[in-house]
Enzyme design. Structure first.
Site, PDB file in Angstrom:
ATOM      1  N   SER A 202      67.392  37.762  -2.246  1.00 19.54           N
ATOM      2  CA  SER A 202      66.737  36.832  -3.160  1.00 19.54           C
ATOM      3  C   SER A 202      67.722  36.322  -4.216  1.00 19.54           C
ATOM      4  O   SER A 202      68.714  35.681  -3.882  1.00 19.54           O
ATOM      5  CB  SER A 202      65.529  37.521  -3.792  1.00 19.54           C
ATOM      6  OG  SER A 202      64.704  36.613  -4.457  1.00 19.54           O
ATOM      7  N   ASP A 375      57.869  33.198   4.173  1.00 21.78           N
ATOM      8  CA  ASP A 375      58.314  33.672   2.874  1.00 21.78           C
ATOM      9  C   ASP A 375      57.902  32.637   1.822  1.00 21.78           C
ATOM     10  O   ASP A 375      58.328  31.484   1.891  1.00 21.78           O
ATOM     11  CB  ASP A 375      59.841  33.841   2.890  1.00 21.78           C
ATOM     12  CG  ASP A 375      60.394  34.463   1.615  1.00 21.78           C
ATOM     13  OD1 ASP A 375      59.755  34.333   0.557  1.00 21.78           O
ATOM     14  OD2 ASP A 375      61.472  35.071   1.683  1.00 21.78           O
ATOM     15  N   HIS A 406      58.290  37.752   1.484  1.00 19.00           N
ATOM     16  CA  HIS A 406      59.497  37.971   0.677  1.00 19.00           C
ATOM     17  C   HIS A 406      59.698  39.466   0.424  1.00 19.00           C
ATOM     18  O   HIS A 406      60.814  39.968   0.463  1.00 19.00           O
ATOM     19  CB  HIS A 406      59.360  37.217  -0.650  1.00 19.00           C
ATOM     20  CG  HIS A 406      60.649  36.996  -1.367  1.00 19.00           C
ATOM     21  ND1 HIS A 406      61.653  36.190  -0.868  1.00 19.00           N
ATOM     22  CD2 HIS A 406      61.120  37.469  -2.564  1.00 19.00           C
ATOM     23  CE1 HIS A 406      62.671  36.163  -1.720  1.00 19.00           C
ATOM     24  NE2 HIS A 406      62.380  36.944  -2.750  1.00 19.00           N
TER      25      HIS A 406
END
Length: 431
Positions: A202, A375, A406
């Protein structure tokens, strides 16, 4: 349209209230002490109906988790160019290796970098055969895990008190320009290696791209960068932040007014309340799972016990500006930009009225992307934007699952098969 607006305003109101409360909740981390003492366990983790048993790792520090699994652990401290003291956790070998293994053999280093408001718990708190840190160590790699400034483990500075606002005056810029280069240089010096392999999750990907822009020589120290659910432009959001992001300007004013520094720490009132709810009953546990879905996206394979562990470690605190920059990128309509200080300060800092864009062609280290179609944070649209601009993209791999959130990149029961095993094939050999 009325309902989404009401929901957004309610969420922001609650968020701002919690920020004010958290502003006064600063507890310095000491790796020697337990993460939560017995008194706190009794007060904050009593089970109302006796039906929920939170995993012990909910209350443990990351070093304690690693050691409880039987893996060797080293704790290192790195001082950045601007004086922040970062804590790195190292697993030099597998639990099954002889004591003198690392003395004669130089292992390949893999550096793991977490996402926004997190710590390295994302790499070490799942099942031993389903956590990337242990998988890499068992495959012969020298595993190092970073912790960004301001989180539970990196809340110190050479001269600035963490209680002051100045300590928390940082954005993605400082994480990429100072934290990553300092960590990588320290690891190279300590291990005698010339390059490391980098795995980011991320925001851990975004700050690598920032570092490659602002410190170009960082590219030369990386033999491969693997981005898991990488964020950059955040031009599309499909979670609760989609409702909050358009209100970033009011958020900015409230943050200034409240003089908020530390943002959403794991030892703050809101985090403790969330853990109490999560561990109080079956209804509370289900509530936290719903919260998890709102933030990280819906999943069909989430390890439910890890939701409790997640609430014990996340959010881990950070700068309000890191969240505001996240919102700025979304509101910019598809740009990956430096922090927007407003026209006047932008001119002082950047020499332009608008915040400049980062240039992905300057990321010349070899890059692989691993992403999912469902996601809600790192969306397919963002992946396409990123993949067409990176200076040295080697591959873009879609997770082979119809539903993968995610959070599934570290919480799914299938993450080893779907993500970590393909990732191993992208790394150089460990010896």
């Amino acid at each position: 349209m009325a309902t989404p607006i009401v929901i957004a305003n309610t969420v922001v109101t609650l968020l701002l209230t919690l920020m004010v409360l958290n502003h006064f909740q600063l507890v310095e981390y000491d790796p020697i002490e337990l993460a939560v003492n017995e008194f706190q366990k009794r007060v904050y983790y009593s089970q109302i109906d006796g039906s929920v048993m939170a995993p012990p790792e909910t209350f443990m520090t990351v070093p304690e988790i690693i050691q409880s699994r039987g893996y060797p652990l080293e704790i290192h401290h790195v001082v950045t160019e601007d004086g922040y003291i970062l804590e790195l956790h190292r697993i030099p070998k597998s639990m099954n290796e002889p004591a003198n293994t690392t003395e004669n053999i130089k292992k390949k280093v893999v550096f793991l970098q977490h996402g926004i408001f997190a710590t390295d718990f994302v790499w070490a708190s799942g099942p031993t055969n389903g956590s990337l840190a242990y998988i890499l160590a068992d495959h012969g790699y020298d595993v190092w895990m970073g912790n960004s400034r301001g989180n539970t483990y990196s809340r110190k500075h050479k001269t600035i008190n963490p209680d002051s606002e100045k300590f928390w005056d940082f954005t993605w810029e400082e994480l990429g320009q100072y934290d990553l280069p300092a960590s990588i240089d320290y690891i190279l010096k300590t291990t005698g290696q010339e390059k490391v392999s980098y795995v980011g999750y991320s925001l851990g990907c975004a700050i690598f791209f920032v570092g490659a822009n602002l410190k170009p020589d960082l590219n030369d120290k990386i033999d491969v960068m693997i981005g898991l659910a990488p964020t950059s432009t955040v031009q599309v959001l499909n979670n609760v932040f989609k409702l909050i992001a358009p209100l970033s300007n009011p958020l900015r004013y409230v943050l200034r007014w409240t003089r908020t520094g530390l943002f959403l720490p794991s030892d703050g009132i809101s985090s403790r309340l969330l853990r109490f709810i999560c561990n109080s009953s079956q209804i509370g546990s289900a509530t936290c799972q719903t919260f998890n879905f709102y933030v990280f996206g819906y999943s069909e394979t989430t390890n439910t016990s890890l939701v409790h562990v997640l609430c014990g470690h996340y959010p881990a605190g950070g700068s309000p500006k890191t969240m505001l920059q996240f919102f700025d990128n979304y509101n910019s309509g598809g740009n990956f930009t430096r922090f927007d200080y407003g026209e006047t300060e932008n001119m002082e800092r950047y020499g332009t009225v608008e915040a400049p864009k980062y240039h992905m062609e300057l990321v010349t280290a070899p890059v692989y992307l691993i992403w999912s179609t469902t996601d809600p944070v790192s969306t397919p649209q963002d992946i396409e934007w990123l993949a067409t601009r990176l200076g040295n993209l080697k591959g873009s791999v879609k997770v082979d699952a119809p539903v993968f959130s995610h959070g599934d990149f570290f919480m799914s029961t299938q993450v080893s098969k779907l993500v970590y095993q393909p990732l191993l094939k992208m790394l150089p050999p460990p010896f």
